[in-house]
Design a protein around this motif. Structure first.
Motif, PDB file in Angstrom:
ATOM      1  N   GLY A   1     163.310  54.917  20.156  1.00 25.97           N
ATOM      2  CA  GLY A   1     163.040  54.391  18.829  1.00 25.97           C
ATOM      3  C   GLY A   1     161.594  53.949  18.694  1.00 25.97           C
ATOM      4  O   GLY A   1     160.993  53.483  19.656  1.00 25.97           O
TER       5      GLY A   1
ATOM      6  N   PRO B   1     166.144  54.305  11.253  1.00 25.31           N
ATOM      7  CA  PRO B   1     167.140  54.461  12.307  1.00 25.31           C
ATOM      8  C   PRO B   1     167.409  55.934  12.610  1.00 25.31           C
ATOM      9  O   PRO B   1     167.575  56.742  11.704  1.00 25.31           O
ATOM     10  CB  PRO B   1     168.392  53.801  11.737  1.00 25.31           C
ATOM     11  CG  PRO B   1     167.951  53.019  10.561  1.00 25.31           C
ATOM     12  CD  PRO B   1     166.668  53.621  10.090  1.00 25.31           C
TER      13      PRO B   1
ATOM     14  N   LYS C   1     170.669  52.102  17.228  1.00 30.12           N
ATOM     15  CA  LYS C   1     169.713  51.033  16.895  1.00 30.12           C
ATOM     16  C   LYS C   1     169.497  50.166  18.123  1.00 30.12           C
ATOM     17  O   LYS C   1     170.353  50.093  19.000  1.00 30.12           O
ATOM     18  CB  LYS C   1     170.268  50.145  15.771  1.00 30.12           C
ATOM     19  CG  LYS C   1     170.228  50.776  14.418  1.00 30.12           C
ATOM     20  CD  LYS C   1     170.380  49.802  13.277  1.00 30.12           C
ATOM     21  CE  LYS C   1     171.430  48.773  13.406  1.00 30.12           C
ATOM     22  NZ  LYS C   1     171.680  48.005  12.198  1.00 30.12           N
TER      23      LYS C   1
ATOM     24  N   ASP D   1     167.628  42.031  10.883  1.00 29.96           N
ATOM     25  CA  ASP D   1     167.515  43.488  10.742  1.00 29.96           C
ATOM     26  C   ASP D   1     168.130  43.833   9.393  1.00 29.96           C
ATOM     27  O   ASP D   1     169.342  43.775   9.234  1.00 29.96           O
ATOM     28  CB  ASP D   1     168.250  44.195  11.886  1.00 29.96           C
ATOM     29  CG  ASP D   1     168.016  45.698  11.890  1.00 29.96           C
ATOM     30  OD1 ASP D   1     167.356  46.214  10.970  1.00 29.96           O
ATOM     31  OD2 ASP D   1     168.497  46.360  12.818  1.00 29.96           O
TER      32      ASP D   1
ATOM     33  N   ARG E   1     164.391  50.314   7.630  1.00 24.51           N
ATOM     34  CA  ARG E   1     164.854  48.971   7.942  1.00 24.51           C
ATOM     35  C   ARG E   1     163.690  48.097   8.372  1.00 24.51           C
ATOM     36  O   ARG E   1     162.676  48.590   8.845  1.00 24.51           O
ATOM     37  CB  ARG E   1     165.930  49.011   9.020  1.00 24.51           C
ATOM     38  CG  ARG E   1     167.150  49.809   8.538  1.00 24.51           C
ATOM     39  CD  ARG E   1     168.347  49.611   9.400  1.00 24.51           C
ATOM     40  NE  ARG E   1     168.846  48.255   9.468  1.00 24.51           N
ATOM     41  CZ  ARG E   1     169.710  47.704   8.604  1.00 24.51           C
ATOM     42  NH1 ARG E   1     170.144  48.393   7.565  1.00 24.51           N
ATOM     43  NH2 ARG E   1     170.143  46.468   8.783  1.00 24.51           N
TER      44      ARG E   1
END
Length: 127
Positions: A31, A49, A53, A81, A96
């Motif tokens: 990520g 995402p 996550k 989040d 996000r």
């Protein structure tokens, strides 16, 4: 920036990141996110995402866009989040916003973090 109308509880001043900088964490796939602001206590970043996550407790790598600077294995704890407001996203894909608090930084990491703030961030102007 306190956009949620909650009392400010941070111990340290928050700084906007003036030069592009990113975070990376180990999930499948890896990520990544763009740092929006940072302090000695934590940071916030936006991300899209993909797959898994990050967990509530995980480790980050902070690095500059040209890989001039990086700090690895930074232990963090998720504070929030949330879906990012549409006005702040560049695509229609769900973006996000995640805020994390640094936990148990060693002296070297703290020194590198202070160097990062001094060289890659600017003090946020309060209105």
């Amino acid at each position: 920036m306190n956009t949620r109308n909650f009392p400010e509880r941070r111990k340290f001043k928050r700084f906007k990141v003036a030069r592009p900088a990113f975070v990376e964490w180990a999930v499948d796939p890896v990520g990544t996110g763009q740092i929006l602001d940072i302090s000695r206590d934590g940071l916030s970043f936006r991300y899209m995402p993909k797959g898994e996550k990050p967990k509530k407790l995980f480790q980050l790598k902070i690095y500059s866009s040209r890989n001039e600077f990086s700090i690895e294995n930074i232990p963090v704890k998720t504070i929030f989040d949330l879906p990012m407001p549409f006005a702040f996203t560049v695509t229609s894909t769900t973006t996000r916003l995640r805020g994390v608090q640094f936990t148990a930084l060693n002296p070297s990491q703290l020194s590198q973090l202070e160097h990062f703030i001094k060289n890659y961030a600017q003090q946020e102007q309060r209105v």
